[in-house]
Design a protein around this motif. Structure first.
Motif, PDB file in Angstrom:
ATOM      1  N   PRO A 180       2.975   2.603  32.963  1.00 17.24           N
ATOM      2  CA  PRO A 180       3.838   1.431  32.684  1.00 17.24           C
ATOM      3  C   PRO A 180       4.084   0.575  33.923  1.00 17.24           C
ATOM      4  O   PRO A 180       4.229  -0.651  33.800  1.00 17.24           O
ATOM      5  N   ILE A 181       4.094   1.195  35.109  1.00 20.89           N
ATOM      6  CA  ILE A 181       4.271   0.405  36.342  1.00 20.89           C
ATOM      7  C   ILE A 181       3.063  -0.496  36.565  1.00 20.89           C
ATOM      8  O   ILE A 181       3.194  -1.679  36.915  1.00 20.89           O
ATOM      9  N   ILE A 182       1.866   0.052  36.338  1.00 15.07           N
ATOM     10  CA  ILE A 182       0.639  -0.741  36.522  1.00 15.07           C
ATOM     11  C   ILE A 182       0.590  -1.879  35.507  1.00 15.07           C
ATOM     12  O   ILE A 182       0.258  -3.025  35.846  1.00 15.07           O
ATOM     13  N   VAL A 183       0.921  -1.581  34.252  1.00 20.86           N
ATOM     14  CA  VAL A 183       0.914  -2.622  33.212  1.00 20.86           C
ATOM     15  C   VAL A 183       1.896  -3.739  33.563  1.00 20.86           C
ATOM     16  O   VAL A 183       1.564  -4.934  33.522  1.00 20.86           O
ATOM     17  N   ALA A 184       3.121  -3.358  33.913  1.00 12.23           N
ATOM     18  CA  ALA A 184       4.150  -4.366  34.214  1.00 12.23           C
ATOM     19  C   ALA A 184       3.780  -5.200  35.438  1.00 12.23           C
ATOM     20  O   ALA A 184       3.894  -6.435  35.416  1.00 12.23           O
ATOM     21  N   SER A 185       3.316  -4.547  36.505  1.00 16.65           N
ATOM     22  CA  SER A 185       2.982  -5.299  37.721  1.00 16.65           C
ATOM     23  C   SER A 185       1.818  -6.253  37.479  1.00 16.65           C
ATOM     24  O   SER A 185       1.829  -7.399  37.944  1.00 16.65           O
ATOM     25  N   THR A 186       0.815  -5.795  36.743  1.00 13.85           N
ATOM     26  CA  THR A 186      -0.349  -6.651  36.468  1.00 13.85           C
ATOM     27  C   THR A 186       0.058  -7.899  35.684  1.00 13.85           C
ATOM     28  O   THR A 186      -0.295  -9.028  36.046  1.00 13.85           O
ATOM     29  N   LYS A 198       6.626 -10.476  28.310  1.00 16.35           N
ATOM     30  CA  LYS A 198       7.421  -9.396  27.712  1.00 16.35           C
ATOM     31  C   LYS A 198       6.718  -8.807  26.498  1.00 16.35           C
ATOM     32  O   LYS A 198       6.660  -7.579  26.317  1.00 16.35           O
ATOM     33  N   ILE A 199       6.168  -9.691  25.660  1.00 16.76           N
ATOM     34  CA  ILE A 199       5.455  -9.220  24.458  1.00 16.76           C
ATOM     35  C   ILE A 199       4.229  -8.400  24.854  1.00 16.76           C
ATOM     36  O   ILE A 199       3.964  -7.327  24.291  1.00 16.76           O
ATOM     37  N   SER A 200       3.490  -8.882  25.843  1.00 13.61           N
ATOM     38  CA  SER A 200       2.258  -8.186  26.262  1.00 13.61           C
ATOM     39  C   SER A 200       2.572  -6.811  26.830  1.00 13.61           C
ATOM     40  O   SER A 200       1.855  -5.835  26.555  1.00 13.61           O
ATOM     41  N   MET A 256      -4.450  -3.818  27.320  1.00 10.09           N
ATOM     42  CA  MET A 256      -3.810  -4.904  28.063  1.00 10.09           C
ATOM     43  C   MET A 256      -4.609  -6.192  27.920  1.00 10.09           C
ATOM     44  O   MET A 256      -4.042  -7.276  27.780  1.00 10.09           O
ATOM     45  N   ASP A 257      -5.936  -6.073  27.945  1.00 12.59           N
ATOM     46  CA  ASP A 257      -6.791  -7.256  27.844  1.00 12.59           C
ATOM     47  C   ASP A 257      -6.599  -7.964  26.505  1.00 12.59           C
ATOM     48  O   ASP A 257      -6.362  -9.181  26.441  1.00 12.59           O
ATOM     49  N   LEU A 262      -4.172 -12.122  22.883  1.00  9.83           N
ATOM     50  CA  LEU A 262      -3.578 -12.392  21.569  1.00  9.83           C
ATOM     51  C   LEU A 262      -2.181 -13.022  21.694  1.00  9.83           C
ATOM     52  O   LEU A 262      -1.860 -13.986  20.978  1.00  9.83           O
ATOM     53  N   SER A 263      -1.359 -12.497  22.583  1.00 14.33           N
ATOM     54  CA  SER A 263      -0.001 -13.042  22.721  1.00 14.33           C
ATOM     55  C   SER A 263      -0.029 -14.468  23.261  1.00 14.33           C
ATOM     56  O   SER A 263       0.802 -15.308  22.881  1.00 14.33           O
TER      57      SER A 263
END
Length: 367
Positions: A180-186, A198-200, A256-257, A262-263
């Motif tokens: 989750p840290i990697i997803v949020a930072s990216t 936020k949605i992504s 994530m891609d 999509l969002s």
């Protein structure tokens, strides 16, 4: 995320750092390993060989003259022999002008051997080209992507360092902690902190976890049958733990891609058509997702399977049968690609559903 001029300043700083790196690769004195420049090459022997599988090859011996460019023996001239095969599987042919690193034990120059070619200059130039293209085409988004890449590389390195000091089984839990840290930072660095981000983040976390649990459950129920861990046999830690952790990282990237794609599209649609109901926006999301699902899955399969091509060719060249070669070289890659593709498929309805609720609720407040 990046203010009006900050991305331009960052671009200049990044380009200067790259230019400095390229300049440093031409300063041979700072290399601790002996570095030499090949001045003359001559083939002195050639032998035809046939192995037990009737594979024909030619082993050549070349006499190499070179001059040392680093260490206290800079300027000294050496002559060494190098053997290479026509197939070049484990060795390579050197040519005049090549820069090579050497191994010289106890200053015995008669026993000097070539370790490898000097490739950092080419790598630095390639990196500069990548950064230039990213900045010229992507502008501030490109700079943000580059910063996100650096942050994620640091996080991944930290994960591996931590893994060295903990038990063998903990890599999965460490990956679950870091993902989750990697997803949020990216996503925050690339897109800023807004509704779309936020949605992504939410949809990537949901779809990745669902896919990961589904994939691990199936693999566990099947007792890892069909999975060949031979390619990891050099690793002294449990191979199945490493494989399951890699499933999480791969699924996260795929989810994530598709989630940000999509969002972004649904956010644009909702801004242009504020009267859309959640159901209508959801259907639009599904429609957009169905258009990109094919290329995304193909990209995932080819990116995973292409890495196995050299191993497949080596196996086939050594008379291994198709029935043995493909399972042993493709079982893990195929599993990663399949589970990642499931993640892509699941991300579409999850993102469409969550985005349709968030985005239409925002439009209702504005109305």
């Amino acid at each position: 995320m990046l203010k009006k001029y900050s991305w331009k300043v960052l671009s200049v700083v990044i380009l200067l750092l790259n230019a400095w790196w390229i300049f440093q690769t031409f300063q041979y004195d700072h290399y601790q390993e002996p570095l030499g420049k090949i001045t003359k090459v001559k083939i002195v022997e050639k032998n035809d060989t046939i192995d037990e599988h009737q594979n024909k090859d030619i082993i050549s011996t070349q006499q190499i003259h070179l001059t040392l460019l680093s260490t206290k023996n800079k300027g000294k001239e050496l002559t060494i022999l190098n053997k290479f095969s026509q197939s070049r599987i484990k060795d390579q042919e050197y040519k005049t002008g090549d820069l090579v690193f050497l191994s010289i034990k106890d200053n015995d120059f008669s026993q000097a051997t070539i370790i490898d070619s000097k490739r950092d200059t080419g790598l630095a130039i390639l990196m500069l080209g990548f950064v230039l293209l990213l900045i010229v085409i992507g502008r501030k988004s490109g700079v943000a992507s580059l910063i996100g890449l650096l942050i994620n590389t640091g996080l991944f390195y930290l994960l591996l360092v931590l893994y060295e000091h903990v038990s063998s089984q903990s890599l999965i839990w460490l990956s679950l902690l870091f993902f989750p840290i990697i997803v949020a930072s990216t996503l925050i660095v690339s897109n800023g902190w807004n509704q779309k981000t936020k949605i992504s983040i939410l949809t990537t976390l949901c779809s990745t976890l669902i896919t990961f649990v589904l994939g691990v459950s199936i693999i566990t129920l099947l007792k890892h049958k069909g999975l060949r861990y031979e390619e990891m046999e050099l690793i002294t830690r449990p191979q199945h733990v490493l494989f399951i952790s890699s499933l999480l990282i791969g699924t996260m990237g795929a989810s994530m891609d598709i989630s940000i794609t999509l969002s972004t599209a649904m956010n644009e649609i909702s801004q242009r058509h504020k009267q859309l109901t959640p159901q209508s926006l959801y259907q639009s999301g599904i429609q957009v997702g169905s258009e990109v699902i094919g290329p995304m899955i193909n990209t995932m399969f080819f990116s995973y399977l292409s890495g196995s091509i050299p191993l497949i060719l080596i196996f086939l060249r050594n008379d291994m049968s198709f029935n043995y070669t493909f399972p042993i070289s493709l079982s893990l890659e195929m599993t990663r690609a399949l589970i990642g593709s499931i993640g892509i498929v699941l991300t579409i309805p999850i993102t469409s559903y969550i985005a349709s609720i968030f985005l239409t609720r925002g439009n209702q407040y504005e109305r």
